[in-house]
Design an enzyme around this catalytic site. Structure first.
Site, short mmCIF file in Angstrom:
data_model
loop_
_atom_site.label_atom_id
_atom_site.label_comp_id
_atom_site.label_asym_id
_atom_site.label_seq_id
_atom_site.Cartn_x
_atom_site.Cartn_y
_atom_site.Cartn_z
N SER A 175 0.85 -1.19 0.00
CA SER A 175 0.00 0.00 0.00
C SER A 175 0.88 1.24 0.00
CB SER A 175 -0.91 0.01 1.23
OG SER A 175 -1.54 1.27 1.38
N TYR A 188 -2.30 -0.65 10.39
CA TYR A 188 -2.15 -1.00 8.97
C TYR A 188 -0.89 -0.35 8.39
CZ TYR A 188 -3.52 -1.69 4.08
OH TYR A 188 -3.56 -2.05 2.76
#
Length: 302
Positions: A175, A188
């Protein structure tokens, strides 16, 4: 010896210039793509979201066999049936990548029942979308175990055989938050940063291993169930990516042996700006883009 070292130092800038020009030309010109017809592809988190679209895209591009790993049998079964109906052999196995022993056990089952895995796609991930102080300790550990440590176990399970056969590819769906974190998703962002470091180190470590490559994909916010409810301030300027587009570009990057893929390409500019801008300027960018509040309406799944 000193003369040789001096020559290497003098030639180094020219080598760097050559590689930059070569990479630029390669990016502009169409390159030859690998054939996937003999590849056995294993996708973690393959039952839904990006994983499901990856399975469909690999099948579309001619992969010999698709293997799906995940924790929800219903989703795995539905995706496997869809892939099988398209004409590609597909198998699924229940496996929690956070569980080291379960990964090693299921890897052995896969080798016995399906064959050697030649393309490993580490896609499984979770996000809780809370601040540090609001996060449950077990939830924080779960994010690190699945998003980061899971890659250690799956790669250790399948990479040795790839090295032995001198044929294989390890893929990580990472990501852009690994390099440009936002508030409200500290678990995350941290796990993805660790995952990126893992892939960067692995990619360098495999430079002298013929036939085995790596691809790390760093997409912007993708419109999947996992990030349901996440909002950006200017969706017209920064529209969320469609999972099918991420899957299509990922498979193409694997076929082109591309080490790192940023989606969209404008994310390169973000990383470039971050490399030299002062912290106060970066904070203003976050305020302008609304990243301080984008997780306020988060409703995603874990």
């Amino acid at each position: 010896m000193e003369l040789r070292s001096a020559c290497r130092v003098l030639l180094f800038p020219l080598q760097m210039l050559y590689h930059i020009v070569s990479a630029t030309v390669s990016a502009l010109l169409p390159s030859r793509r690998k054939d996937l017809t003999k590849e056995v592809v294993l996708i973690t988190g393959g039952g839904r979201g990006i994983g499901r679209h990856l399975a469909k895209e690999f099948a579309k591009q001619g992969a010999k066999k698709i293997i799906l790993w995940g924790r929800t049998e219903k989703c795995l079964k539905e995706t496997a049936e869809e892939i099988t109906l398209s004409g590609t052999e597909c198998h699924y196995f229940l496996c929690d990548v956070a569980n080291r022993e379960e990964v090693y056990k299921q890897a052995k089952v896969v080798r016995e029942k399906v064959g050697d895995v030649s393309v490993l796609v580490n896609n499984a991930a979770v996000v809780h979308g809370k601040s540090l102080m609001d996060s449950d300790d077990d939830a924080l550990l779960k994010s690190q175990h699945i998003n980061t440590m899971g890659q250690f176990w799956t790669t250790k399970a399948f990479l040795p055989r790839m090295l032995e056969l001198q044929h294989g590819h390890v893929v990580c769906i990472n990501s852009i938050l690994s390099q440009s974190p936002i508030p409200g998703a500290i678990d995350y962002c941290t796990s993805k940063a660790s995952s990126l470091a893992f892939m960067e180190s692995l990619t360098l470590g495999l430079l002298d291993c013929p036939g085995v490559g790596c691809t790390t994909v760093l997409p912007f916010h993708t419109n999947t169930e996992m990030f349901q409810g996440m909002r950006v301030r200017f969706p017209q300027l920064f529209p969320p990516l469609r999972p099918e587009v991420v899957a299509e570009r990922t498979v193409d990057a694997v076929r082109a042996d591309k080490a790192f893929l940023y989606l969209p390409w404008t994310m390169h500019a973000l990383i470039f700006l971050k490399s030299f801008m002062p912290q106060v300027a970066l904070e203003e960018i976050h305020k302008f883009s609304g990243s301080y509040t984008c997780m306020n309406t988060f409703k995603g799944r874990t």
